[in-house]
Design an enzyme around this catalytic site. Structure first.
Site, PDB file in Angstrom:
ATOM      1  N   SER A   1       0.728  -1.253  -0.143  1.00  0.00           N
ATOM      2  CA  SER A   1       0.151  -0.104   0.063  1.00  0.00           C
ATOM      3  C   SER A   1       0.656   1.179   0.137  1.00  0.00           C
ATOM      4  O   SER A   1       1.785   1.412  -1.003  1.00  0.00           O
ATOM      5  CB  SER A   1      -0.839   0.095   1.234  1.00  0.00           C
ATOM      6  OG  SER A   1      -1.850   1.168   1.156  1.00  0.00           O
TER       7      SER A   1
ATOM      8  N   ARG B   1     -11.541   5.670  10.540  1.00  0.00           N
ATOM      9  CA  ARG B   1     -11.302   4.461  10.382  1.00  0.00           C
ATOM     10  C   ARG B   1     -12.312   3.245   9.883  1.00  0.00           C
ATOM     11  O   ARG B   1     -12.049   2.612   9.175  1.00  0.00           O
ATOM     12  CB  ARG B   1     -11.047   4.077  11.806  1.00  0.00           C
ATOM     13  CG  ARG B   1     -10.247   2.464  11.835  1.00  0.00           C
ATOM     14  CD  ARG B   1      -8.999   2.352  11.037  1.00  0.00           C
ATOM     15  NE  ARG B   1      -8.490   0.829  11.334  1.00  0.00           N
ATOM     16  CZ  ARG B   1      -7.365   0.635  10.767  1.00  0.00           C
ATOM     17  NH1 ARG B   1      -6.606   1.404   9.960  1.00  0.00           N
ATOM     18  NH2 ARG B   1      -6.691  -0.500  11.058  1.00  0.00           N
TER      19      ARG B   1
ATOM     20  N   ASP C   1      -8.831  -6.204  -4.553  1.00  0.00           N
ATOM     21  CA  ASP C   1      -8.503  -5.046  -3.908  1.00  0.00           C
ATOM     22  C   ASP C   1      -9.050  -3.939  -4.751  1.00  0.00           C
ATOM     23  O   ASP C   1      -8.679  -3.754  -5.919  1.00  0.00           O
ATOM     24  CB  ASP C   1      -7.209  -5.050  -4.139  1.00  0.00           C
ATOM     25  CG  ASP C   1      -6.299  -3.668  -3.572  1.00  0.00           C
ATOM     26  OD1 ASP C   1      -7.012  -2.831  -3.065  1.00  0.00           O
ATOM     27  OD2 ASP C   1      -5.187  -3.534  -3.038  1.00  0.00           O
TER      28      ASP C   1
ATOM     29  N   HIS D   1      -8.052  -5.134  -0.156  1.00  0.00           N
ATOM     30  CA  HIS D   1      -6.757  -4.303  -0.005  1.00  0.00           C
ATOM     31  C   HIS D   1      -5.949  -4.795   0.978  1.00  0.00           C
ATOM     32  O   HIS D   1      -4.904  -5.149   1.111  1.00  0.00           O
ATOM     33  CB  HIS D   1      -7.083  -3.032   0.272  1.00  0.00           C
ATOM     34  CG  HIS D   1      -5.666  -2.179   0.426  1.00  0.00           C
ATOM     35  ND1 HIS D   1      -4.847  -2.126  -0.950  1.00  0.00           N
ATOM     36  CD2 HIS D   1      -5.164  -1.181   1.192  1.00  0.00           C
ATOM     37  CE1 HIS D   1      -3.652  -1.502  -0.560  1.00  0.00           C
ATOM     38  NE2 HIS D   1      -4.175  -0.766   0.636  1.00  0.00           N
ATOM     39  N   ASP D   2      -6.656  -5.405   2.244  1.00  0.00           N
ATOM     40  CA  ASP D   2      -5.950  -6.114   3.203  1.00  0.00           C
ATOM     41  C   ASP D   2      -5.504  -7.415   3.034  1.00  0.00           C
ATOM     42  O   ASP D   2      -4.477  -7.774   3.862  1.00  0.00           O
ATOM     43  CB  ASP D   2      -7.156  -6.312   4.329  1.00  0.00           C
ATOM     44  CG  ASP D   2      -7.151  -5.330   5.324  1.00  0.00           C
ATOM     45  OD1 ASP D   2      -6.425  -4.411   5.448  1.00  0.00           O
ATOM     46  OD2 ASP D   2      -7.941  -5.306   6.207  1.00  0.00           O
TER      47      ASP D   2
END
Lengths: 378, 198
Positions: free
Chosen positions: A152, A222, A316, A349-350
């Site tokens: 990232s 968040r 992602d 994405h994680d």
């Protein structure tokens, strides 16, 4: 055999030489919070720099206390026998400037005022981080990294290194990254910043003066971010339309996914500084080695001298495979050695943080070749 | 299905820029790096094979050949190689044209469908051939565009492709004297070196 690093201890390293920042300001002196794993070989050639993403820090692997259950953020990939093998490599991981985990940032005391910087902390960029990391390398006696690795925003730092210090790395692994953000990405960051700035406890960033933190805003930021790091598939698998868990606070919550997001938001707001969040997202937004397309990316990358590994993940959507492929295509155009894989994953994405056999296989093969080339050269 | 002909290294210049389409475990590229100090790049779909290539220090891109080569510039490579893959591509004609757009020369190998064993299985037994050269049954095979030396040469003519060299080998990449004398009947694997006519 892969195993854990066990207990690791961070170290605060002080730098007296002023650092000229890209936006014009100067940091007269600064500290970097650093962890290292493994040991540096006799010709100082086996160092690997690990760059963290938006909310990461120096604690990439191992545990801070022996009874702790929560390891560093990339523990699965760093350690003895792992992809970044600490039996072979000397791994350097730091909290970037402007961070809130010990390195100089908005929470640090401004020597000019004797008070915490707060919102007055100068704006820092990816390039500034890279310069600070290079100073750290000098301090540790590392002229050239065997590899610089990041996912990232961390991948963007690895990319910037290859451009800014082409002679100071043998290889770069750029994972789940992009050459620059799209409007949609910037938009998500702006929503996160607005959530913080509109919190009545934000006080234009001077919340410390009022002895409060904008916990609600940071938590909301968040929550938005977290949704974009997951995928529809992974959220469906993890929560579906399940009802909240009874063993946790379920007050006013209708679905398990709501409970989870609130929990994540709350945890995060307790550990992450609001001014740092704003600063980090801005650094992310402004990262653009093409200087707003005034230079072709392949031209920017034409001076690089390292080998590249680029990895992306199918689900992602924050930094989609197409964005990683922009980097790959530019490197191919520039005639640079690049390998690339688009990994099947449900984790959005994680995925770059999550154990996966295929991902590990490729990453490990690349890193073991980096090591073999070192052995060959010495 | 990835044996490569003994002739391929003869057709590669030292320090050449080489693209290998469907590079598999990277055996050919690694051999050419050693023998000819080439600057090699492979395209491969299977991540396990890509990992083997990475371990060998090769550069590999995970890419589906059916999606074309639009990410490469005209004449970016000296030689573009495709071993035993042409018959599995959706449009072999487009693939050949693309290979000679991005490369100055192309080397192509494919199973010769007119090989005598296939002729016997099809012509006498009346079955689609299933043998070491073409191991899959007709309903489940990657080999969807089988051709012969003759068919291939006709396609080259249609596309304006010039045949610089041709050869034949058996499945282990070795020459056989019968195949050399009568390739369309006794050549198991067809091997061509091609360029675009000026």
């Amino acid at each position: 055999m892969s195993q854990s690093l066990g207990v690791v201890t961070p170290e605060l390293i002080h730098f007296e030489k002023p650092l000229q920042l890209e936006r014009g300001q100067t940091l007269p002196r600064y500290d970097l919070m650093v962890e290292t794993y493994g040991s540096l070989n006799t010709n100082n050639s086996n160092a690997v720099l690990v760059c963290h993403a938006l909310s990461g820090d120096h604690h990439a692997a191992g545990y801070h206390e022996s009874e702790s259950k929560k390891p560093g953020w990339w523990n699965h990939y760093i350690g003895p026998g792992k992809c970044i093998d600490t039996d072979r490599f000397f791994v350097v991981s730091l909290n970037n400037l402007g961070g809130c985990s010990g390195s100089t940032g908005p929470l640090s005391i401004n020597p000019e005022t004797g008070k915490a910087y707060g919102p007055a902390f100068p704006e820092v960029t990816v390039l500034d981080w890279v310069h600070a990391q290079a100073r750290l390398a000098d301090h540790l006696g590392i002229h050239k990294f065997a590899a610089i690795v990041g996912g990232s925003l961390g991948g963007m730092q690895a990319l910037q290194w290859s451009i800014t210090y082409p002679d100071r790395l043998d290889s770069a692994a750029i994972i789940a990254a992009a050459p620059r953000l799209t409007a949609q990405n910037i938009a998500f960051n702006e929503v996160a910043r607005q959530a913080i700035m509109r919190d009545p406890n934000f006080f234009d960033g001077n919340y410390a003066d009022h002895d409060v933190i904008p916990a609600s805003g940071v938590g909301l930021a968040r929550m938005v971010g977290h949704i974009t790091y997951l995928s529809d598939i992974s959220m469906g698998e993890k929560f579906g339309r399940n009802l909240p868990r009874e063993d946790r606070d379920a007050n006013g919550v209708n679905f398990a996914v709501e409970q989870y997001l609130r929990y994540q938001g709350k945890q995060f707001s307790g550990r992450f500084d609001a001014n740092t969040y704003i600063l980090m997202t801005r650094a992310l937004d402004y990262f653009d080695p093409t200087l707003n397309e005034s230079i072709d990316l392949s031209q920017v990358l034409s001076e690089t001298r390292c080998k590249f590994l680029v990895l992306s993940f199918t689900t992602d959507w924050r930094f989609s495979p197409a964005r990683s492929e922009e980097i790959v295509d530019a490197l191919i155009q520039a005639g640079k050695p690049v390998s690339y894989a688009r990994l099947e994953s449900a984790h959005g994405h994680d995925a770059f943080l999550i154990p996966d056999e295929t991902y590990e296989g490729l990453f490990k093969a690349f890193m073991s070749r980096v090591y073999a080339d070192l052995e060959g050269a010495s | 299905m990835n044996s490569h002909s003994y002739r391929i290294p003869d057709w590669i210049a030292n320090n050449a820029r080489v693209l290998d389409l469907g590079c598999g475990d990277g055996r050919l590229l690694a051999q050419l790096v050693n023998s000819h100090a080439i600057h090699g790049l492979g395209l491969e779909l299977d991540p396990d094979k890509i990992a083997i290539c990475l371990d060998l220090g090769l550069s590999v891109i995970q890419q589906d050949l059916n999606r074309g080569l639009s990410n490469f510039n005209d004449q970016q490579f000296d030689t573009v190689i495709m071993t035993q893959t042409l018959q599995a591509i959706r449009r072999p004609d487009l693939a050949l044209s693309e290979m000679l757009r991005v490369g100055h020369e192309a080397i192509v190998t494919f199973p010769n469908f007119a090989y005598i064993r296939n002729r016997i299985q099809l012509g006498l037994a009346g079955h689609m051939p299933v043998n070491p050269q073409l191991p899959n049954p007709w309903y489940d095979t990657p080999n969807i565009h089988l051709s012969t030396f003759r068919d291939f040469e006709e396609l080259c003519q249609t596309l304006g492709i010039h045949i610089l060299d041709k050869d034949t080998s058996n499945l282990s990449g070795k020459r056989t004297w019968l195949g050399t004398v009568w390739p369309n009947l006794f050549g198991e694997v067809a091997v061509y070196r091609l360029t675009k006519e000026p």
